[in-house]
Write a protein that holds these residues in place. Structure first.
Motif, short mmCIF file in Angstrom:
data_model
loop_
_atom_site.label_atom_id
_atom_site.label_comp_id
_atom_site.label_asym_id
_atom_site.label_seq_id
_atom_site.Cartn_x
_atom_site.Cartn_y
_atom_site.Cartn_z
N ALA A 1 129.92 12.49 23.04
CA ALA A 1 129.98 13.29 24.28
C ALA A 1 131.37 13.16 24.89
O ALA A 1 131.95 14.15 25.36
N ALA A 2 131.93 11.95 24.85
CA ALA A 2 133.23 11.71 25.48
C ALA A 2 134.33 12.53 24.81
O ALA A 2 135.28 12.95 25.47
N CYS A 3 134.23 12.76 23.51
CA CYS A 3 135.27 13.56 22.84
C CYS A 3 134.78 14.99 22.56
O CYS A 3 135.41 15.73 21.81
N GLN A 4 133.65 15.34 23.14
CA GLN A 4 133.09 16.70 23.07
C GLN A 4 132.85 17.18 21.64
O GLN A 4 133.09 18.34 21.31
N GLU A 5 132.39 16.26 20.80
CA GLU A 5 132.00 16.65 19.45
C GLU A 5 130.47 16.72 19.41
O GLU A 5 129.80 15.72 19.69
N PRO A 6 129.90 17.87 19.05
CA PRO A 6 128.45 17.95 18.98
C PRO A 6 127.88 16.98 17.93
O PRO A 6 128.40 16.91 16.82
N LEU A 7 126.88 16.21 18.33
CA LEU A 7 126.24 15.24 17.43
C LEU A 7 124.74 15.36 17.65
O LEU A 7 124.26 15.16 18.78
N LEU A 8 124.01 15.72 16.61
CA LEU A 8 122.56 15.91 16.75
C LEU A 8 121.89 14.54 16.79
O LEU A 8 122.09 13.71 15.90
N ASP A 9 121.11 14.34 17.83
CA ASP A 9 120.50 13.03 18.08
C ASP A 9 119.11 12.97 17.46
O ASP A 9 118.16 13.50 18.01
N GLY A 10 119.01 12.35 16.29
CA GLY A 10 117.72 12.12 15.66
C GLY A 10 117.45 13.03 14.48
O GLY A 10 117.61 14.24 14.57
N ALA A 11 117.08 12.42 13.38
CA ALA A 11 116.63 13.15 12.18
C ALA A 11 116.01 12.12 11.25
O ALA A 11 116.39 10.94 11.28
N VAL A 12 115.07 12.57 10.46
CA VAL A 12 114.49 11.69 9.44
C VAL A 12 115.31 11.85 8.17
O VAL A 12 115.40 12.94 7.61
N TYR A 13 115.94 10.75 7.80
CA TYR A 13 116.81 10.73 6.61
C TYR A 13 115.97 10.38 5.39
O TYR A 13 115.37 9.30 5.34
N ALA A 14 115.91 11.29 4.44
CA ALA A 14 115.21 11.01 3.18
C ALA A 14 116.24 10.56 2.17
O ALA A 14 117.22 11.25 1.93
N CYS A 15 116.03 9.38 1.60
CA CYS A 15 117.00 8.86 0.64
C CYS A 15 116.46 9.02 -0.78
O CYS A 15 115.44 8.42 -1.13
N THR A 16 117.13 9.85 -1.56
CA THR A 16 116.70 10.07 -2.94
C THR A 16 117.54 9.24 -3.90
O THR A 16 118.59 8.72 -3.54
N GLN A 17 117.08 9.14 -5.13
CA GLN A 17 117.70 8.25 -6.10
C GLN A 17 119.02 8.80 -6.65
O GLN A 17 119.95 8.06 -6.88
N GLY A 18 119.08 10.13 -6.87
CA GLY A 18 120.29 10.68 -7.46
C GLY A 18 120.52 10.12 -8.86
O GLY A 18 119.64 9.46 -9.41
N PRO A 19 121.69 10.28 -9.46
CA PRO A 19 122.79 11.03 -8.87
C PRO A 19 122.58 12.56 -8.89
O PRO A 19 123.33 13.27 -8.25
N ARG A 20 121.56 13.03 -9.58
CA ARG A 20 121.35 14.49 -9.56
C ARG A 20 120.86 14.90 -8.18
O ARG A 20 120.27 14.11 -7.44
#
Ligand code: HPA
Length: 247
Positions: free
Chosen positions: A144-163
């Motif tokens: 907020a202080a540098c006025q960069e939009p940052l979305l607050d909150g999300a569910v991060y799904a971590c997949t195995q990859g590398p594909r």
């Protein structure tokens, strides 16, 4: 001193003043590369490139335990992880910066605990809230202080990859509540918790996840360099604000 762990697109933190490199060894082997100490916006920080400086380590090849152990040995106050992700929900469009609040772990066969082996007592860490709320709040304020939009909150799904994922896998992840998808959030976050380190992730959305938006037929990651670089620069601005602003 805080640690910054950089992912794809952030193998080097060029804004660091007076950079000094130090090779470290841990009981778990070597971290992804030398650690770089320096000043960011006047504050002493240590930077580690998660994939190695030449981006040679795939997500499942990263020695997450060595990385986190090295940071614990340095007695860092907290860890800010920067990671690129795919966006699943429509409001997680490419170019967005997101501060996830939850994780679903789809990885397998990764060394994901320090509490194993015959000499170690079995300890079940609480992981209800996988990210440090204190650190998240400070990052929200810094953005907020540098006025960069940052979305607050999300569910991060971590997949195995590398594909990358199939469209059906993303459908399933979406049904299960995943909103952004990446490959390196785990076990990094839980290892930090086991070491009682504050940990938060600054996720950079670089593409629509498989089957969504512009990725209905394919994900053309090679075409995303421009979006990624611009968004990473905005993430670095948030980091500079985080360290520069009296919190
Ligand atoms: N899936 C998984 N990891 C990623 C993606 C994705 O679409 N984009 C960047 N990292």
């Amino acid at each position: 001193m805080y640690a910054i762990v950089g992912g794809s697109g952030l193998a080097k933190l060029t804004v660091l003043q007076n950079p000094r490199r130090q090779v470290m060894r841990t009981p778990y082997g070597e971290p992804s590369g030398a650690l770089t100490f320096g000043e960011l916006a006047g504050a002493e920080v240590v930077f580690l490139a998660r994939h190695g400086y030449g981006h040679t380590l795939a997500p499942h090849e990263i020695n997450y335990r060595a990385n986190i152990w090295a940071l614990k040995e340095l007695k860092v106050e907290g860890v800010i992880a920067v990671a690129t992700v795919g966006g699943i929900g429509a409001h997680f469009a490419p170019g967005s910066l997101v501060l996830p609040h939850q994780i679903i772990d789809y990885t397998h066969s990764r060394k994901s605990t320090f509490f194993e082996g015959s000499e170690m007592p079995v300890i079940h860490v609480d992981f209800t809230q996988p990210y440090s709320q204190a650190l998240r709040s400070r990052l929200i304020k810094a953005a907020a202080a540098c006025q960069e939009p940052l979305l607050d909150g999300a569910v991060y799904a971590c997949t195995q990859g590398p594909r990358l994922e199939t469209a059906a896998e993303i459908e399933r992840i979406a049904r299960e509540g995943g909103e952004i998808v990446g490959m390196t959030g785990m076990p990094e976050a839980v290892l930090a918790r086991e070491c009682e380190l504050q940990y938060a992730a600054l996720a950079v959305v670089v593409n629509d996840a498989a089957g969504r938006g512009n990725s209905v037929q394919a994900i053309k990651l090679e075409e995303l360099g421009g979006v990624m670089q611009a968004a990473i620069m905005r993430a670095v601005r948030i980091l500079s604000s985080f360290f520069g602003e009296p919190q």
